[in-house]
Motif scaffolding. Structure first.
Motif, mmCIF file in Angstrom:
data_model
loop_
_atom_site.group_PDB
_atom_site.id
_atom_site.type_symbol
_atom_site.label_atom_id
_atom_site.label_comp_id
_atom_site.label_asym_id
_atom_site.label_seq_id
_atom_site.Cartn_x
_atom_site.Cartn_y
_atom_site.Cartn_z
ATOM 1 N N VAL A 18 0.486 -1.079 0.187
ATOM 2 C CA VAL A 18 -0.194 -0.330 0.475
ATOM 3 C C VAL A 18 1.052 1.672 0.185
ATOM 4 O O VAL A 18 2.007 1.462 0.740
ATOM 5 N N ASP A 19 0.942 2.378 -0.499
ATOM 6 C CA ASP A 19 1.113 3.668 -0.364
ATOM 7 C C ASP A 19 0.222 4.270 0.231
ATOM 8 O O ASP A 19 -1.015 4.399 -0.093
ATOM 9 N N ILE A 20 1.312 5.191 1.331
ATOM 10 C CA ILE A 20 0.342 6.069 1.533
ATOM 11 C C ILE A 20 0.760 7.915 1.978
ATOM 12 O O ILE A 20 2.194 7.485 1.866
ATOM 13 N N VAL A 21 -0.154 8.336 1.558
ATOM 14 C CA VAL A 21 0.439 9.915 0.885
ATOM 15 C C VAL A 21 0.223 11.188 2.049
ATOM 16 O O VAL A 21 -1.387 10.890 1.938
ATOM 17 N N ALA A 22 0.732 11.902 2.396
ATOM 18 C CA ALA A 22 0.928 12.542 3.624
ATOM 19 C C ALA A 22 1.202 14.076 3.270
ATOM 20 O O ALA A 22 1.658 14.536 2.239
ATOM 21 N N VAL A 23 -0.172 14.443 3.140
ATOM 22 C CA VAL A 23 -0.754 15.974 2.520
ATOM 23 C C VAL A 23 -0.440 16.709 4.118
ATOM 24 O O VAL A 23 -1.443 17.174 4.391
ATOM 25 N N HIS A 24 0.785 17.692 3.910
ATOM 26 C CA HIS A 24 0.070 18.836 4.337
ATOM 27 C C HIS A 24 -0.116 19.354 4.838
ATOM 28 O O HIS A 24 -1.143 20.095 3.510
ATOM 29 N N GLY A 25 -1.194 20.249 5.589
ATOM 30 C CA GLY A 25 -1.791 21.821 5.192
ATOM 31 C C GLY A 25 -1.462 23.225 5.048
ATOM 32 O O GLY A 25 -0.217 23.041 5.073
ATOM 33 N N LEU A 26 -2.465 23.957 5.279
ATOM 34 C CA LEU A 26 -1.768 25.069 4.944
ATOM 35 C C LEU A 26 -0.768 25.984 5.597
ATOM 36 O O LEU A 26 -1.121 25.508 7.280
ATOM 37 N N ASN A 27 -0.270 26.889 4.904
ATOM 38 C CA ASN A 27 1.322 26.818 5.975
ATOM 39 C C ASN A 27 2.709 26.262 6.702
ATOM 40 O O ASN A 27 3.205 26.674 7.413
ATOM 41 N N GLY A 28 1.727 24.716 5.562
ATOM 42 C CA GLY A 28 2.971 23.583 6.280
ATOM 43 C C GLY A 28 4.320 23.798 5.397
ATOM 44 O O GLY A 28 4.169 23.756 4.570
#
Length: 106
Positions: A18-28
Motif C-alpha cells: 500500500v502507498d500512504i501519501v501525507a499531505v500537509h496543511g495550509l502554511n505547512g
C-alpha cells in the motif's frame, strides 16, 4: 517552499502493498510538518518509529501552502490545481511501478 508541487518517497518497507501519501496543511511544509520540534526526528520516514509490520511505502506531497499565495480571487483554482497535480503524480507513479513490475516478469 517553491511554487511547484512534488511527491517524494520517504519510507519503503520490503515488498510494500500500500502507498500512504501525507499531505500537509495550509502554511505547512512537506517535511517540517512531520518533524517533531522536541527531537527533530522526521517520524514519517523514520523506520525506528514506524511499525515493523507496516507493509507500506510512505510519500509526502509538497506544494506552496502559503495562505497569502492560495487565497484571493483565484484561490479555489489554485487549490484545485494542487489537487490535480497530486493526482497526476500518483497516476504517473502507479504507471512507473507497473512498468517496473512488467520488466521483472519478462
Amino acid at each position: 517552499m517553491t511554487g511547484h508541487a512534488t511527491l517524494t518517497e520517504v519510507f519503503r518497507a520490503e515488498s510494500p502493498v500500500v502507498d500512504i501519501v501525507a499531505v500537509h496543511g495550509l502554511n505547512g511544509d512537506a517535511f517540517k510538518t512531520w518533524t517533531t520540534s522536541k527531537t527533530g526526528r522526521f517520524w514519517l520516514g523514520d523506520a525506528d518509529l514506524l511499525l515493523a509490520s507496516l507493509k507500506a511505502r510512505i510519500l509526502t506531497f509538497s506544494y506552496n501552502a502559503s495562505v497569502t499565495a492560495l487565497f484571493g480571487k483565484t484561490s479555489s483554482n489554485r487549490i484545485l490545481q494542487r489537487a490535480h497535480t497530486l493526482v497526476a503524480e500518483l497516476v504517473a507513479l502507479k504507471s512507473k511501478r507497473e512498468n517496473e513490475a512488467a520488466e521483472v516478469v519478462l
